[in-house]
Write an enzyme that holds these catalytic residues in place. Structure first.
Site, PDB file in Angstrom:
ATOM      1  CB  SER A 100     -34.104 -11.008  -3.480  1.00 37.10           C
ATOM      2  OG  SER A 100     -34.685 -10.710  -4.967  1.00 37.10           O
ATOM      3  CB  CYS A 101     -39.400 -13.406  -4.459  1.00 37.40           C
ATOM      4  SG  CYS A 101     -39.364 -14.369  -5.668  1.00 37.40           S
ATOM      5  CB  CYS A 160     -36.621 -15.986  -2.217  1.00 39.00           C
ATOM      6  SG  CYS A 160     -36.989 -16.049  -3.638  1.00 39.00           S
TER       7      CYS A 160
HETATM    8 FE    FE Z   1     -37.307 -14.149  -5.228  1.00 40.09          FE
END
Ligand code: FE
Length: 206
Positions: free
Chosen positions: A107-108, A103
């Site tokens: 921080s997906c 990501c």
């Molecule tokens: Fe993200």
């Protein structure tokens, strides 16, 4: 002699604590509900959930087809829908294609099936370098890919999360779905590792 220093809590940790106690104090958030959510992500959801999905895809070609065509739907078939309802896209590694997930913005991560992301996944170094020089990043994880293998990098976001379907290793024939799932690591489902063949039992020296 070694001395141990306790590191003061980070500013962000202190802010989270302050916000949490305010929300609890004002009766907006039930602390028991918070504990349930934390317990869920710490203990119930984790890479073992993703590993079940991978193992099923390895033994059931029809499921694999559905998984690659509609990740969200196929994962829901297994009753594995969690707190997050984001769209899941499953990308398969082959002899000629290796997939890597990142990501770049934040921080997906597919929390619902991999649990909490590792610290390095959230680091600026990984987020930027995974896109600019994925082969170098992979080599640092110990995965050196030949030039004949194309590296595809997938950028996750709040609406789309990716899961790598790693290749089934050689030497895993005849293993049960459960035993196969035990071979699948978190990093293999992010794409920074391959699934290693099962280790054969060490012979006892005579
Ligand atoms: Fe993200």
């Amino acid at each position: 002699m070694t001395t141990h220093h306790h590191r003061p809590e980070s500013e962000i940790a202190l802010r989270v604590k302050a916000i949490e106690s305010l929300l609890v104090e004002k009766g907006i958030v039930d602390p028991a509900a918070l504990d349930t959510i934390i317990e869920h992500y710490e203990h119930q959801v984790g890479p073992h959930v993703g590993a079940q999905i991978v193992a099923k895809a390895w033994v059931d070609p029809d499921f694999k087809r559905r998984l690659l065509a509609d990740g969200t739907g196929a994962i829901a078939e297994l009753g594995l829908t969690g707190f997050s309802s984001e769209h899941m896209i499953v990308v398969a590694n082959t002899a000629t294609v290796h997939n890597l997930i990142v990501c770049t913005l934040c921080s997906c991560y597919p929390w619902a099936i991999l649990g909490l992301p590792p610290t390095w996944y959230k680091s600026l170094a990984y987020r930027s370098r995974a896109v600019i020089e994925p082969r170098s990043v992979l080599a640092e994880f110990g995965l050196v890919l030949p030039d004949t293998v194309e590296v595809c990098v997938w950028d996750s976001n709040a609406d789309l999360r990716y899961l790598v379907l790693p290749e089934r290793p050689d030497g895993a024939e005849g293993l049960s779905e459960e035993a196969l799932a035990a071979l699948v690591t978190r990093n293999a489902m992010i794409g920074t590792a391959k699934v290693e063949p099962p280790t054969s039992p060490t012979p006892i020296a005579a």
